[in-house]
Design a protein around this motif. Structure first.
Motif, PDB file in Angstrom:
ATOM      1  N   ALA A 240      -1.741 -10.225  -0.086  1.00  0.00           N
ATOM      2  CA  ALA A 240      -1.793 -10.017  -1.340  1.00  0.00           C
ATOM      3  C   ALA A 240      -2.774 -10.595  -2.509  1.00  0.00           C
ATOM      4  N   MET A 241      -3.116  -9.755  -3.455  1.00  0.00           N
ATOM      5  CA  MET A 241      -3.886 -10.057  -4.531  1.00  0.00           C
ATOM      6  C   MET A 241      -2.981 -10.162  -5.748  1.00  0.00           C
ATOM      7  N   GLN A 242      -3.125 -11.540  -6.226  1.00  0.00           N
ATOM      8  CA  GLN A 242      -2.675 -12.126  -7.338  1.00  0.00           C
ATOM      9  C   GLN A 242      -0.951 -11.951  -7.348  1.00  0.00           C
ATOM     10  N   PRO A 243      -0.483 -12.435  -6.304  1.00  0.00           N
ATOM     11  CA  PRO A 243       1.159 -12.440  -6.207  1.00  0.00           C
ATOM     12  C   PRO A 243       1.535 -13.659  -7.099  1.00  0.00           C
TER      13      PRO A 243
ATOM     14  N   ASP B 269       1.017  -1.181  -0.065  1.00  0.00           N
ATOM     15  CA  ASP B 269      -0.055   0.118   0.013  1.00  0.00           C
ATOM     16  C   ASP B 269       0.788   1.181  -0.078  1.00  0.00           C
ATOM     17  N   HIS B 270       2.062   1.277   0.376  1.00  0.00           N
ATOM     18  CA  HIS B 270       2.959   2.110   0.504  1.00  0.00           C
ATOM     19  C   HIS B 270       3.904   2.253  -0.991  1.00  0.00           C
ATOM     20  N   ALA B 271       4.360   1.093  -1.255  1.00  0.00           N
ATOM     21  CA  ALA B 271       5.339   1.239  -2.113  1.00  0.00           C
ATOM     22  C   ALA B 271       4.668   1.096  -3.469  1.00  0.00           C
ATOM     23  N   GLY B 272       3.549   0.743  -3.655  1.00  0.00           N
ATOM     24  CA  GLY B 272       2.831   0.580  -4.876  1.00  0.00           C
ATOM     25  C   GLY B 272       3.240  -0.821  -5.581  1.00  0.00           C
TER      26      GLY B 272
ATOM     27  N   PRO C 214     -10.605  -0.312  -4.130  1.00  0.00           N
ATOM     28  CA  PRO C 214      -9.810   0.460  -5.141  1.00  0.00           C
ATOM     29  C   PRO C 214      -8.272   0.529  -4.902  1.00  0.00           C
ATOM     30  N   ASN C 215      -8.007   0.876  -3.579  1.00  0.00           N
ATOM     31  CA  ASN C 215      -6.525   0.998  -3.334  1.00  0.00           C
ATOM     32  C   ASN C 215      -5.736  -0.260  -3.592  1.00  0.00           C
ATOM     33  N   VAL C 216      -6.351  -1.358  -3.590  1.00  0.00           N
ATOM     34  CA  VAL C 216      -5.717  -2.754  -3.833  1.00  0.00           C
ATOM     35  C   VAL C 216      -5.435  -2.858  -5.450  1.00  0.00           C
ATOM     36  N   TRP C 217      -6.506  -2.450  -6.250  1.00  0.00           N
ATOM     37  CA  TRP C 217      -5.955  -2.452  -7.636  1.00  0.00           C
ATOM     38  C   TRP C 217      -4.950  -1.400  -8.170  1.00  0.00           C
ATOM     39  N   GLU C 218      -5.198  -0.114  -7.482  1.00  0.00           N
ATOM     40  CA  GLU C 218      -4.264   0.914  -7.844  1.00  0.00           C
ATOM     41  C   GLU C 218      -2.713   0.641  -7.191  1.00  0.00           C
ATOM     42  N   LYS C 219      -2.632   0.236  -5.995  1.00  0.00           N
ATOM     43  CA  LYS C 219      -1.205   0.149  -5.474  1.00  0.00           C
ATOM     44  C   LYS C 219      -0.584  -0.963  -5.138  1.00  0.00           C
ATOM     45  N   GLN C 220      -1.478  -2.240  -5.079  1.00  0.00           N
ATOM     46  CA  GLN C 220      -1.077  -3.458  -4.445  1.00  0.00           C
ATOM     47  C   GLN C 220      -1.221  -4.493  -5.749  1.00  0.00           C
ATOM     48  N   ARG C 221      -1.799  -4.378  -6.753  1.00  0.00           N
ATOM     49  CA  ARG C 221      -1.863  -5.361  -7.709  1.00  0.00           C
ATOM     50  C   ARG C 221      -0.955  -6.541  -8.265  1.00  0.00           C
ATOM     51  N   THR C 222      -1.107  -7.488  -7.947  1.00  0.00           N
ATOM     52  CA  THR C 222       0.035  -8.477  -8.765  1.00  0.00           C
ATOM     53  C   THR C 222       1.447  -8.298  -8.414  1.00  0.00           C
TER      54      THR C 222
ATOM     55  N   ALA D  22      19.995 -13.775   8.379  1.00  0.00           N
ATOM     56  CA  ALA D  22      19.332 -13.777   9.834  1.00  0.00           C
ATOM     57  C   ALA D  22      17.975 -14.466   9.355  1.00  0.00           C
ATOM     58  N   ALA D  23      17.312 -14.595  10.818  1.00  0.00           N
ATOM     59  CA  ALA D  23      15.991 -15.334  10.848  1.00  0.00           C
ATOM     60  C   ALA D  23      14.793 -14.364  10.315  1.00  0.00           C
ATOM     61  N   GLY D  24      14.029 -14.998   9.598  1.00  0.00           N
ATOM     62  CA  GLY D  24      12.892 -14.621   9.167  1.00  0.00           C
ATOM     63  C   GLY D  24      12.837 -14.558   7.478  1.00  0.00           C
ATOM     64  N   PRO D  25      11.842 -14.070   6.797  1.00  0.00           N
ATOM     65  CA  PRO D  25      11.927 -13.925   5.429  1.00  0.00           C
ATOM     66  C   PRO D  25      12.943 -13.076   4.913  1.00  0.00           C
ATOM     67  N   ALA D  26      13.642 -13.406   3.552  1.00  0.00           N
ATOM     68  CA  ALA D  26      14.487 -12.755   3.185  1.00  0.00           C
ATOM     69  C   ALA D  26      13.798 -11.422   2.412  1.00  0.00           C
ATOM     70  N   ILE D  27      12.519 -11.988   1.776  1.00  0.00           N
ATOM     71  CA  ILE D  27      11.625 -10.994   1.450  1.00  0.00           C
ATOM     72  C   ILE D  27      10.283 -11.111   1.796  1.00  0.00           C
ATOM     73  N   ARG D  28       9.505 -10.223   2.523  1.00  0.00           N
ATOM     74  CA  ARG D  28       8.146 -10.359   2.962  1.00  0.00           C
ATOM     75  C   ARG D  28       7.071  -9.231   2.062  1.00  0.00           C
ATOM     76  N   VAL D  29       6.298  -9.691   1.404  1.00  0.00           N
ATOM     77  CA  VAL D  29       5.248  -8.640   0.778  1.00  0.00           C
ATOM     78  C   VAL D  29       4.070  -8.967   1.854  1.00  0.00           C
ATOM     79  N   ILE D  30       3.654  -7.571   1.812  1.00  0.00           N
ATOM     80  CA  ILE D  30       2.499  -7.481   2.902  1.00  0.00           C
ATOM     81  C   ILE D  30       1.367  -6.549   2.184  1.00  0.00           C
ATOM     82  N   GLY D  31       0.229  -6.932   1.953  1.00  0.00           N
ATOM     83  CA  GLY D  31      -1.008  -6.207   1.308  1.00  0.00           C
ATOM     84  C   GLY D  31      -2.126  -6.222   2.369  1.00  0.00           C
ATOM     85  N   THR D  32      -3.120  -5.615   2.099  1.00  0.00           N
ATOM     86  CA  THR D  32      -4.316  -5.345   3.002  1.00  0.00           C
ATOM     87  C   THR D  32      -5.701  -5.876   2.352  1.00  0.00           C
ATOM     88  N   HIS D  33      -5.523  -6.934   1.357  1.00  0.00           N
ATOM     89  CA  HIS D  33      -6.463  -7.190   0.598  1.00  0.00           C
ATOM     90  C   HIS D  33      -7.475  -8.116   1.470  1.00  0.00           C
TER      91      HIS D  33
END
Length: 444
Positions: free
Chosen positions: A146-149, A74-77, A115-123, A93-104
């Motif tokens: 996430a929507m459509q990762p 939602d911040h990064a687009g 709308p913010n999911v399609w505009e900023k978070q899609r795929t 380190a412990a934990g994920p190398a890459i963590r993807v966080i959405g709000t769907h």
């Protein structure tokens, strides 16, 4: 008058092209990452993510990180992360190398997507990267909300888990990936609410605690196709399987495992495909199709407990230690035209090709072809089962009985060929039986 206009247009076009080229060519190195395998590149990579750059590119190199790269969609687009050549992220380190966080928070229905999911978070996309763990609790990728990762050409090894899907996600694609030699699970669906996931054309092997594992989740529309899934078990994790749906909590329905090679482990009690439901709620794992796969070299090729509405058809199953198919407290099974045989090149003739139904009901076994079964008791065992049809099966050259009915009721056996068994009479019946019918054509 036209010449100055043309010059102005040419200059504007050139400026546009140069700007576009510069933006397209931006990489994590433009934000300070070295990719030399020595420098800590965590802050530089995170800086590029936080800048709003929607194409996060890694030129060939080794990028050492000491913390999670967090992508708040939602911040990064809408973000695509990609590697040129073989770009490696080394997670220390412990934990994920890459963590993807959405709000769907909606469903897969387009009307439920805000709308913010399609505009900023899609795929959100991850493509063409290798992630290597250098910490015993490192994880490759974690995705939540996430929507459509979409994950493609991703290789993860030496981590705890390869890819973890958790929380809530919708419409996930995993393709052409290598999830290999991790100490935990290759693809882990944990504490997850998910509809629509396609896992295709991937190599998921030598992960010690399972290949594709579902636990404590609500899953619908899970498709596993044309993958090689191999040796995802260890003595430390005897409960593991190459594909494991552990539904002791939650539910998994509308799943298909099709066109894969699934094989290989000497760990006792291991399975290629294992479905584990709830004793009092066997419908919590169901509407599953297992078709057109090749499975071998484990204790159980298919092991099911407390499952309902499972179709098993078109598979080639061989070299099981305990049984090719075992089902306990299951109902509405269709075990169709599968072949269970051992080709001469595959070792001594000690394959256990058997099918065992224990406390099962309302099921059909039809069109099985079994050759040379070495089960010490029977090729097909029905123990305390009810309303079972066995028809059009060919069972040849087994070690002992073709069919053993131990208790049960309302069992029909018809139009089968049982020949060359170790016992002169191929059908053995014990225990209390009610309304068991075997036609004479099945006793040749």
């Amino acid at each position: 008058m036209l010449q100055p206009i043309k010059s102005l247009l040419s200059a504007s076009l050139l400026l546009f092209l140069l700007t576009s080229f510069a933006v397209a060519e931006s990489t994590v190195r433009d934000f300070g990452a070295k990719g030399d395998g020595v420098t800590d590149d965590t802050a530089a990579i995170q800086k590029m993510v936080d800048s709003g750059a929607q194409s996060i590119r890694f030129p060939a190199g080794v990028y050492r990180i000491t913390g999670t790269i967090s992508i708040d969609l939602d911040h990064a687009g809408p973000v695509a992360i990609s590697g040129d050549g073989t770009a490696t992220i080394k997670m220390e380190a412990a934990g994920p190398a890459i963590r993807v966080i959405g709000t769907h928070g909606g469903t897969a229905d387009p009307k439920s997507v805000k709308p913010n999911v399609w505009e900023k978070q899609r795929t959100p996309m991850i493509d063409g990267l290798e992630i290597v763990g250098a910490h015993n609790e490192a994880i490759g990728v974690e995705i939540n909300g996430a929507m459509q990762p979409t994950l493609t050409r991703l290789a993860v090894r030496k981590c705890l888990h390869g890819v973890v899907l958790t929380g809530r996600n919708r419409n996930v694609l995993v393709g052409e990936c290598h999830l290999y030699e991790n100490s935990g699970i290759g693809l882990y669906l944990s504490d997850l609410n998910l509809h629509q996931i396609n896992i295709a054309n991937s190599h998921i092997s030598y992960n010690k605690a399972g290949g594709i594992v579902v636990r404590n989740s609500e899953i619908r529309n899970l498709h596993i196709g044309t993958c090689d899934i191999e040796a995802n078990m260890s003595l430390e994790h005897p409960e593991a399987a190459n594909v494991l749906f552990d539904v002791t909590a939650g539910s998994v329905r509308e799943a298909a495992i099709v066109g894969c090679t699934i094989q290989h482990s000497s760990v006792p009690d291991c399975a290629n495909v294992r479905l584990v439901g709830q004793p009092d709620l066997p419908h919590k794992v169901g509407h599953v199709t297992i078709a057109d796969n090749v499975m071998c070299d484990v204790a159980y090729n298919i092991d099911m407990k407390h499952a309902r509405s499972v179709t098993i058809v078109g598979n080639t199953l061989f070299r099981a230690i305990d049984a090719c198919i075992q089902a306990e407290n299951c109902s509405n099974l269709v075990i169709g035209a599968n072949v269970m045989d051992r080709i001469k090149d595959y070792g001594p003739a000690d394959t256990n090709n058997s099918v065992r139904l224990i406390d099962c009901r309302d099921s059909t076994i039809q069109g099985l072809h079994m050759n040379g079964d070495a089960d010490p008791m029977a090729a097909i065992t029905l123990k305390n089962c009810s309303r079972i049809t066995v028809r059009d099966c060919t069972i040849l050259d087994g070690k002992k009985y073709a069919l053993w009915i131990d208790g049960g009721e309302k069992i029909r056996v018809t139009d089968c060929l049982f020949d060359g068994q170790g016992e002169k009479f191929p059908v053995h019946q014990t225990g209390n039986r009610v309304d068991v019918r075997i036609d004479d054509d099945s006793l040749n």
